[in-house]
Design a protein around this motif. Sequence first.
Motif, PDB file in Angstrom:
ATOM      1  N   ALA A  33       0.608  -1.064  -0.004  1.00  0.00           N
ATOM      2  CA  ALA A  33       0.006  -0.172  -0.110  1.00  0.00           C
ATOM      3  C   ALA A  33       0.727   1.412   0.037  1.00  0.00           C
ATOM      4  CB  ALA A  33      -0.976   0.197   1.152  1.00  0.00           C
ATOM      5  N   SER A  34       0.242   2.246  -0.876  1.00  0.00           N
ATOM      6  CA  SER A  34       0.829   3.723  -0.850  1.00  0.00           C
ATOM      7  C   SER A  34      -0.196   4.489  -1.473  1.00  0.00           C
ATOM      8  CB  SER A  34       2.152   3.616  -1.557  1.00  0.00           C
ATOM      9  OG  SER A  34       1.764   3.486  -3.087  1.00  0.00           O
ATOM     10  N   PHE A  35       0.139   5.796  -1.787  1.00  0.00           N
ATOM     11  CA  PHE A  35      -0.938   6.550  -2.322  1.00  0.00           C
ATOM     12  C   PHE A  35      -1.399   5.753  -3.736  1.00  0.00           C
ATOM     13  CE2 PHE A  35      -2.288   9.548  -5.759  1.00  0.00           C
ATOM     14  CZ  PHE A  35      -3.253  10.072  -4.998  1.00  0.00           C
ATOM     15  N   ASN A  36      -0.357   5.097  -4.276  1.00  0.00           N
ATOM     16  CA  ASN A  36      -0.416   4.353  -5.663  1.00  0.00           C
ATOM     17  C   ASN A  36      -1.713   3.467  -5.461  1.00  0.00           C
ATOM     18  OD1 ASN A  36       1.633   5.725  -6.362  1.00  0.00           O
ATOM     19  ND2 ASN A  36       2.997   4.196  -7.269  1.00  0.00           N
ATOM     20  N   ALA A  76      -7.787  11.267   5.898  1.00  0.00           N
ATOM     21  CA  ALA A  76      -7.205   9.995   6.731  1.00  0.00           C
ATOM     22  C   ALA A  76      -5.614  10.297   6.473  1.00  0.00           C
ATOM     23  CB  ALA A  76      -7.661   8.772   6.131  1.00  0.00           C
ATOM     24  N   CYS A  77      -5.122  10.839   5.528  1.00  0.00           N
ATOM     25  CA  CYS A  77      -3.504  10.793   5.388  1.00  0.00           C
ATOM     26  C   CYS A  77      -2.961  11.421   6.561  1.00  0.00           C
ATOM     27  CB  CYS A  77      -2.949  11.468   4.019  1.00  0.00           C
ATOM     28  SG  CYS A  77      -1.341  11.405   3.627  1.00  0.00           S
ATOM     29  N   PRO A  78      -1.985  10.831   7.034  1.00  0.00           N
ATOM     30  CA  PRO A  78      -1.348  11.265   8.330  1.00  0.00           C
ATOM     31  C   PRO A  78      -0.143  12.343   7.792  1.00  0.00           C
ATOM     32  CG  PRO A  78      -0.524   9.061   7.808  1.00  0.00           C
ATOM     33  CD  PRO A  78      -1.546   9.461   6.792  1.00  0.00           C
ATOM     34  N   VAL A  79       0.199  12.337   6.849  1.00  0.00           N
ATOM     35  CA  VAL A  79       1.259  13.411   6.032  1.00  0.00           C
ATOM     36  C   VAL A  79       0.569  14.424   5.407  1.00  0.00           C
ATOM     37  CG1 VAL A  79       3.113  11.731   6.723  1.00  0.00           C
ATOM     38  CG2 VAL A  79       2.008  11.773   4.341  1.00  0.00           C
ATOM     39  N   ARG A  80      -0.588  14.699   5.006  1.00  0.00           N
ATOM     40  CA  ARG A  80      -1.184  15.681   4.472  1.00  0.00           C
ATOM     41  C   ARG A  80      -0.499  15.459   2.663  1.00  0.00           C
ATOM     42  NH1 ARG A  80      -3.820  19.392   7.735  1.00  0.00           N
ATOM     43  NH2 ARG A  80      -3.063  19.451   9.703  1.00  0.00           N
ATOM     44  N   LEU A  93       5.522  12.951  -0.652  1.00  0.00           N
ATOM     45  CA  LEU A  93       5.275  13.056   0.830  1.00  0.00           C
ATOM     46  C   LEU A  93       4.707  11.815   1.076  1.00  0.00           C
ATOM     47  CD1 LEU A  93       3.386  16.369   1.420  1.00  0.00           C
ATOM     48  CD2 LEU A  93       5.915  16.040   1.428  1.00  0.00           C
ATOM     49  N   CYS A  94       4.113  10.800   0.488  1.00  0.00           N
ATOM     50  CA  CYS A  94       3.308   9.683   0.957  1.00  0.00           C
ATOM     51  C   CYS A  94       4.622   8.836   1.579  1.00  0.00           C
ATOM     52  CB  CYS A  94       2.928   8.967  -0.217  1.00  0.00           C
ATOM     53  SG  CYS A  94       2.437   7.339   0.111  1.00  0.00           S
ATOM     54  N   VAL A  95       4.023   8.271   2.815  1.00  0.00           N
ATOM     55  CA  VAL A  95       5.126   7.470   3.631  1.00  0.00           C
ATOM     56  C   VAL A  95       4.673   5.932   3.609  1.00  0.00           C
ATOM     57  CG1 VAL A  95       5.794   9.115   5.182  1.00  0.00           C
ATOM     58  CG2 VAL A  95       3.850   7.675   5.845  1.00  0.00           C
ATOM     59  N   ASN A  96       3.665   5.591   2.749  1.00  0.00           N
ATOM     60  CA  ASN A  96       3.142   4.096   2.439  1.00  0.00           C
ATOM     61  C   ASN A  96       2.604   3.537   3.715  1.00  0.00           C
ATOM     62  OD1 ASN A  96       5.073   4.316   0.049  1.00  0.00           O
ATOM     63  ND2 ASN A  96       6.763   3.839   1.457  1.00  0.00           N
ATOM     64  N   CYS A  97       1.581   4.323   4.309  1.00  0.00           N
ATOM     65  CA  CYS A  97       1.091   3.684   5.537  1.00  0.00           C
ATOM     66  C   CYS A  97      -0.370   3.035   5.207  1.00  0.00           C
ATOM     67  CB  CYS A  97       0.716   5.054   6.323  1.00  0.00           C
ATOM     68  SG  CYS A  97      -0.532   5.947   5.917  1.00  0.00           S
ATOM     69  N   GLY A  98      -0.792   3.066   4.045  1.00  0.00           N
ATOM     70  CA  GLY A  98      -2.050   2.506   3.743  1.00  0.00           C
ATOM     71  C   GLY A  98      -3.394   2.943   4.007  1.00  0.00           C
ATOM     72  N   ALA A  99      -3.178   4.364   4.826  1.00  0.00           N
ATOM     73  CA  ALA A  99      -4.614   4.827   5.470  1.00  0.00           C
ATOM     74  C   ALA A  99      -5.508   5.187   4.450  1.00  0.00           C
ATOM     75  CB  ALA A  99      -4.298   5.976   6.373  1.00  0.00           C
ATOM     76  N   CYS A 100      -4.905   6.003   3.470  1.00  0.00           N
ATOM     77  CA  CYS A 100      -5.856   6.453   2.453  1.00  0.00           C
ATOM     78  C   CYS A 100      -6.792   5.298   1.986  1.00  0.00           C
ATOM     79  CB  CYS A 100      -5.319   7.436   1.419  1.00  0.00           C
ATOM     80  SG  CYS A 100      -3.990   6.384   0.535  1.00  0.00           S
ATOM     81  N   PHE A 101      -6.150   4.279   1.466  1.00  0.00           N
ATOM     82  CA  PHE A 101      -6.926   3.309   0.676  1.00  0.00           C
ATOM     83  C   PHE A 101      -7.868   2.396   1.463  1.00  0.00           C
ATOM     84  CE2 PHE A 101      -7.225  -1.228  -0.689  1.00  0.00           C
ATOM     85  CZ  PHE A 101      -8.058  -0.931  -1.690  1.00  0.00           C
TER      86      PHE A 101
HETATM   87  S1  SF4 Z   1      -2.533   7.919   3.727  1.00  0.00           S
HETATM   88 FE1  SF4 Z   1      -0.450   6.854   3.714  1.00  0.00          FE
HETATM   89  S2  SF4 Z   1      -0.514   5.764   1.928  1.00  0.00           S
HETATM   90 FE2  SF4 Z   1      -1.950   7.244   1.492  1.00  0.00          FE
HETATM   91  S3  SF4 Z   1      -1.117   8.922   0.576  1.00  0.00           S
HETATM   92 FE3  SF4 Z   1      -0.800   9.313   2.836  1.00  0.00          FE
HETATM   93  S4  SF4 Z   1       0.872   8.515   3.575  1.00  0.00           S
HETATM   94 FE4  SF4 Z   1       0.658   7.675   1.383  1.00  0.00          FE
END
Ligand code: SF4
Lengths: 456, 266, 298
Positions: B187-190, B211-215, B230-238
């Motif tokens: 998972a990531s924004f991708n 949901a995204c913890p890094v805006r 900026l994405c840290v690959n946390c998977g929250a958005c998906f």
């Molecule tokens: S929620 Fe997590 S996976 Fe989605 S864009 Fe933000 S940092 Fe990336």
Amino acid sequence: MGKVVEISPTTRHEGRSKLVLQVDDEGIITVGNWISVTPVRGLEKAVLGKPMEQVPKLLSRVCGICPVAHALAAVEAIETSIGVEIPADAHTLRVILHCANRLNNHALSNIFTLPDLYIPGTDRKINLFSPEEPMRSIARRIQRIREIAQGITEIAGGEAIHPTNTRIGGMYYNITSRAKQKLTDLAKEAVDIVKTQMDFMIAVLRNFQRRDWTEIGGRQIPIPRNLGYHSEGYLATDSLYGTSSRTSVQSWDPDHLREIRPWNFYMGEVTIDLEDSTYPIGGTTAAGTVVHPKREATNAIPLYNGRPVEVGPRARMALYQGFNEKGTIGQQVARQMEYMTDVHEILNRLDTLNTSGKVLTDPIPPGDGKTLAWATTEPARGTNVHFVRVREGKVADYSMIVPTTWNFPVCSKALSGAPWQLAEVIIRGYDPCVSCATHMIVLDPDKNVVAQNLIR
Amino acid sequence: MEIFTEHVNGIMIHKITIGHIHESGCTGCLAALMDNYQGIFTILDKYADLVYGLTLVDVRKIPKMDVALIEGSVCIQDKLATDEVREVRDKSSVVIAIGGCACSGNITRFDRGGQQNQPQHESFVPVSDLIDVDIFVPACAPTPEALRNVCVMTYLLLRGNDEQKALAGMYLKPLMDLARSPYGSKASFNTLMQEVINLGLCMGCGSCAAACPVRAITMEYGKPQGLRDLCVNCGACFSQCPRSFFDHELMEHHEQIMGMLKAVMQ
Amino acid sequence: MAAPLGQYKMVLFARTTDKEILRGAQNGGIVTALLSYALDTGIIDGAVVAAPSRSKPWRGKFDPWRSEPIVAMTRDQLLSARKTGYNISPNVMMIKEATRSYGLDRVGIVGVPCQIQGVRKAQLYPIGMRGVPDKIALVIGIYCMEVFPYQSIVQIVEDHGGVKMESVEKIEIGKGNFTVVTERGRTIQIPLNETRDLEQPGCHVCLDYAATLADISTGSAGSPAGWSTVFIRTKIGDEVWKRAMQAGLFETKPIGQVEPGLGAVEKLAVEKITRNKKTLEDRDFIGTKGLRNPYITT
Ligand code: SF4
Ligand code: SF4
Ligand code: SF4
């Protein structure tokens, strides 16, 4: 002839570490090695070449209990490197965040250490997960302090764990007057609660100090008067928040910093020949096991003026307020006293916050790559230094020395003279945050301050 | 559903045993669990005994347990770590990956080694790359509420009556499917881009951006734009997106389920 | 799949007695009246609503027809947010920030059905929504067939309707038509069949019309002109509605008395759900592999 005992893993602190202890015939530590065995995530290397906006977000994740410390040190260091000043109200919000996170961490440290301590006047240790009184009320009070602290962090910082509101050049949002009122109410509520908690903790610590023995694994272990004493120095870069290479009068000198590798500090290969299956819970490492502290260690050894230094609440109070009590108890008492500083500072700063003030600087230059900048913060566990060079918006060099990294060598020294069963009580006095501590200074290719120190 | 009206406390006979295992994480996930504040005492009094967790209890060897909460990714150059996750799998009935690092690698995806004192520590993988993981709780940090819900539902799955088991099964299913899906651990924004936006499923609600913890996500003309730098690959958005998973039959009972979660935490 | 109209405790026709609100309202002024009442009485501290965009200019100026979410904390802000542009306003985007820098403890939110799904998912699966689930105090849903991306609205109005965006006074979707009323009072109707292609694709897999997951949902369908149909669905919805009624905020009519009534709402709901289920099925046959169905996980 002495023997070697290993406590692995150590418990009730953040991260993963172990103790390899050489002891004499009475079981008194002659050489203490406290090492991190947390895998090295190598975040200082991971951020190289990354856009500067992302780096504080990545480095916040060095530690989930002091994320504010790293997010703030990172933005401040980067801002220093690219040469931006942030608006006053952004700074105010950062100080509020900083103090709230310290509150939370002092409360967490209470959770970790109270099980070592006794209810005054009894031989009952304090198990915070027990539903019995007075344990439950104590535990509820600590959780309420954390709830207030995290609540303040959430509003001022966007998230309680890994703040989202901080950014290069200031903050994303100022808070509304409604939010300010809410923070004020929370901080006011905290005043009495933390006072009660501080008094309680100090009473419990003084009680422990007066005891002759403590029970560990069914045995009475004598408590030495000089528990955790060491003759090394202290380092603190500010009494409250932190500083940076931009300030003209500097409270510390990175030129006096030198880092050696664990290879030159810890023991080489040793065979464990003292084993105690009664040590709670699960016993110490089996006799016959071969360990190699200098090779296994994942932490660094920073020296200041050629010696290990202690950082943290006691170091701050010793250097800025003349506090002079030594040892583990002195260190713990100093920590409790910071509770009040933090709450009052939050209230003071809220007073000055203009909720319609600007919180973001414009424009934000990309950095010329010439300046190796540094910034420090003074979070719960002590001096946190981040060094950075930014070139065209990207991070070219990064390194950090975080609180527990400083404390590993000094604490290892402070173990000497104590019964080995009390070694964990001593390390918990430093409130270790071990995941953070696996970070090392990098060689600076342009051979300025940091590099020279490493080469020396 | 009967279970909502029944007093849940009546059937709480056997607690489950639960442990926290810290791999290469930052302890933020555990802090999030502890941020249930007074709720932690309810969970420990009524539903679960904490049998392992170096940060909180003195147990030094991994015991058998019903539920293991693993935080952090695993460094494959650290034998201690790879042995440990294997041991955890052997000794636990349910393994739950908590937080972005354990589920999808999160920031440790960017690690490349080269740092002293163990420069060879360069490869960190999500737990499910090494062992079977039963349930995912993504995000960095995961939220106290999500951790609480999953703990309570797992309790009901293991100890509840038939109806409670059915409800818990329905609730946990998408998080179980995520743990086995081809994209959960990647998972990531991708993932949001490829599995939602690119498939014509996005309706512009903005849940992902919240949901995204890094805006890293902004809404541009009503649609999410990801700043992948900026994405840290946390998977929250998906996972937060209503178009990643959404069980209408379960969600229809939102009011009762929220009520039940409140009641069991009393 | 559940009943097309969802679960509800009560359904009726209503319109607000608040003259100021009714004057600018599209129908019965239910949403604004309820939110304003909830604000006044402390049921909520603020509400996330769609408002004309103030952040990005379009053709050099702010376009009142482009919507963007705001956190409204006063009645004035609510009143200024009333024009609906039938384009996407990502309201859920603001629910977390509302509890952060805005400092709200009780958040109200208005949305179309898919947004309400986002709100309920945030409550039941708060993966990235720390502190949000318990702070959602009032959820008001608006019936919805589909929405348009902003650029589609521009195309419909300017190409199909032949009217400049600048001269639009009112946009309305209903009774099979996309209706534009100009400043000079001219009315242009474009059959929705003609604009189907321009709808937001994500709407075509949406299986809810009547905002079945809201506390209270409302819309013009089924109601006489100037009135709205209102579903009271949850305990919270019921309490808020009762208090509002006691305060004399609404006039109501039982739904049985007046045509077209509930049947009309149901007809639209069934039409949407049937059509979109078909879309989901058709997606299985795109290419040889088909496209992912968001409602079935394996
Ligand atoms: S929620 Fe997590 S996976 Fe989605 S864009 Fe933000 S940092 Fe990336
Ligand atoms: S997911 Fe986030 S909070 Fe959890 S361990 Fe990883 S970095 Fe820390
Ligand atoms: S959460 Fe999903 S549906 Fe909502 S805006 Fe984001 S991608 Fe689109």
